[in-house]
Scaffold this active site. Structure first.
Site, mmCIF file in Angstrom:
data_model
loop_
_atom_site.group_PDB
_atom_site.id
_atom_site.type_symbol
_atom_site.label_atom_id
_atom_site.label_comp_id
_atom_site.label_asym_id
_atom_site.label_seq_id
_atom_site.Cartn_x
_atom_site.Cartn_y
_atom_site.Cartn_z
ATOM 1 N N GLU A 1 0.809 -1.223 0.000
ATOM 2 C CA GLU A 1 0.000 0.000 0.000
ATOM 3 C C GLU A 1 0.843 1.275 0.000
ATOM 4 O O GLU A 1 0.303 2.367 0.066
ATOM 5 C CB GLU A 1 -0.952 0.000 1.198
ATOM 6 C CG GLU A 1 -1.962 -1.148 1.200
ATOM 7 C CD GLU A 1 -2.873 -1.143 -0.029
ATOM 8 O OE1 GLU A 1 -3.441 -0.088 -0.341
ATOM 9 O OE2 GLU A 1 -2.980 -2.198 -0.677
ATOM 10 N N ARG B 1 16.703 8.254 -22.972
ATOM 11 C CA ARG B 1 16.764 8.592 -24.402
ATOM 12 C C ARG B 1 16.968 10.084 -24.639
ATOM 13 O O ARG B 1 17.251 10.499 -25.749
ATOM 14 C CB ARG B 1 15.520 8.077 -25.139
ATOM 15 C CG ARG B 1 14.233 8.705 -24.719
ATOM 16 C CD ARG B 1 13.041 8.005 -25.361
ATOM 17 N NE ARG B 1 12.902 8.302 -26.787
ATOM 18 C CZ ARG B 1 12.406 9.447 -27.274
ATOM 19 N NH1 ARG B 1 12.032 10.399 -26.448
ATOM 20 N NH2 ARG B 1 12.295 9.627 -28.571
#
Ligand code: 6GU
Length: 273
Positions: free
Chosen positions: A119, A161
């Site tokens: 959680e 990238r």
């Protein structure tokens, strides 16, 4: 760039050895270190979670292993470089991860990822490290995953990238969908390659016309068409100053209505694909 990831599933991060991120690592452009959270526990069962205060379902990640893991990572960086890391906490309750945040993170020399399972992590961990570090709690979309590890892979690829020299073609991300300013936040339209005919299907004539202006305009029209269908919210908040006369005509043809302020709103007859 240095990346540290603390997780109870180090094998989940194996894809960081593959493809673009793997190559960036091999070239020394990315220094990725994956740490097993359980190695920072001291009990026989390597416990990393416990029941939530206040009751309720599920388990919460205990603060002590996170504290030890993060302290040891921070200490290891102290010796190597003075830079302050950014702590990235993937969580469905974080702020949306966007290209703008990817660009921001790509400018930092050191990122530490703290993906939660269960959680979530005891709140005091975020508070404690938030006093010394920049902390970003980020969500990768409106759905719930079993843990943040997949989000670490997503965020890492989006950031890696953008690093100088990581993408082969230096221009490749200039007109990415969502690249700030590129096509004013339009989705990219369709693309084609050889052969010129496949299963009886040709390609749009304009792409072999050799007319760069017409090609650019066609691509922009297609970008509007796709954005209108898949992401009407982007049309609604596009910058009116980025639209020329032809764009406005295209949007009207796609069923949009020019608003008094210059932007566009849905008209009753929005075109569906
Ligand atoms: Cl970052 N974590 C989890 N567990 N679920 C998510 C998420 C992150 N982003 C969207 N759903």
């Amino acid at each position: 760039m240095r990346l540290d990831v603390v997780t109870i599933f180090p094998e989940y991060l194996e894809p960081l050895n593959v493809s673009l991120v793997g190559k960036a690592r091999a070239r020394g452009q990315l220094d990725v270190r994956v740490h097993d959270l359980r190695s920072f526990t001291h009990d026989r069962h390597h416990t990393v979670d416990d029941t939530p205060y206040g009751g309720g379902p599920g388990m919460v990640m205990k603060p002590e292993p996170w504290g030890e893991a993060l302290d040891s990572i921070l200490a290891s960086g102290e010796a190597e470089r003075p830079a302050r890391p950014v702590l990235v906490v993937p969580t469905p309750s974080g702020r949306p991860f966007t290209q703008a945040l990817a660009v921001e993170l790509a400018e930092r020399p050191w990122l530490i990822f703290a993906p939660a399972r269960y959680e979530g992590i005891d709140r005091r961990v975020i508070e404690e490290y938030g006093e010394h570090l920049e902390v970003h709690e980020v969500s990768i979309g409106d759905y719930v995953l079993a843990g943040g590890e997949a989000a670490v892979l997503v965020i890492t690829e989006a950031v890696a990238r953008l690093l100088p020299g990581v993408l082969g073609n230096a221009e490749s991300h200039r007109d990415d969908s969502f690249a700030p300013g590129a096509m004013a936040d339009l989705l990219e339209g369709p693309v084609y390659t050889k052969p010129p005919e496949w299963r009886g299907r040709g390609i749009p004539e304009v792409l072999v016309s050799g007319h760069h202006g017409k090609v650019a305009r066609w691509r922009r029209d297609e970008a509007f068409r796709r954005t209108s269908v898949n992401r009407p919210d982007l049309i609604e908040r596009c910058d009116p100053a980025a639209l020329d006369k032809h764009d406005r005509k295209t949007l009207v043809e796609l069923g949009w209505q020019e608003l008094p302020e210059g932007g566009f709103g849905r008209s009753d007859r929005a075109v569906e694909e």
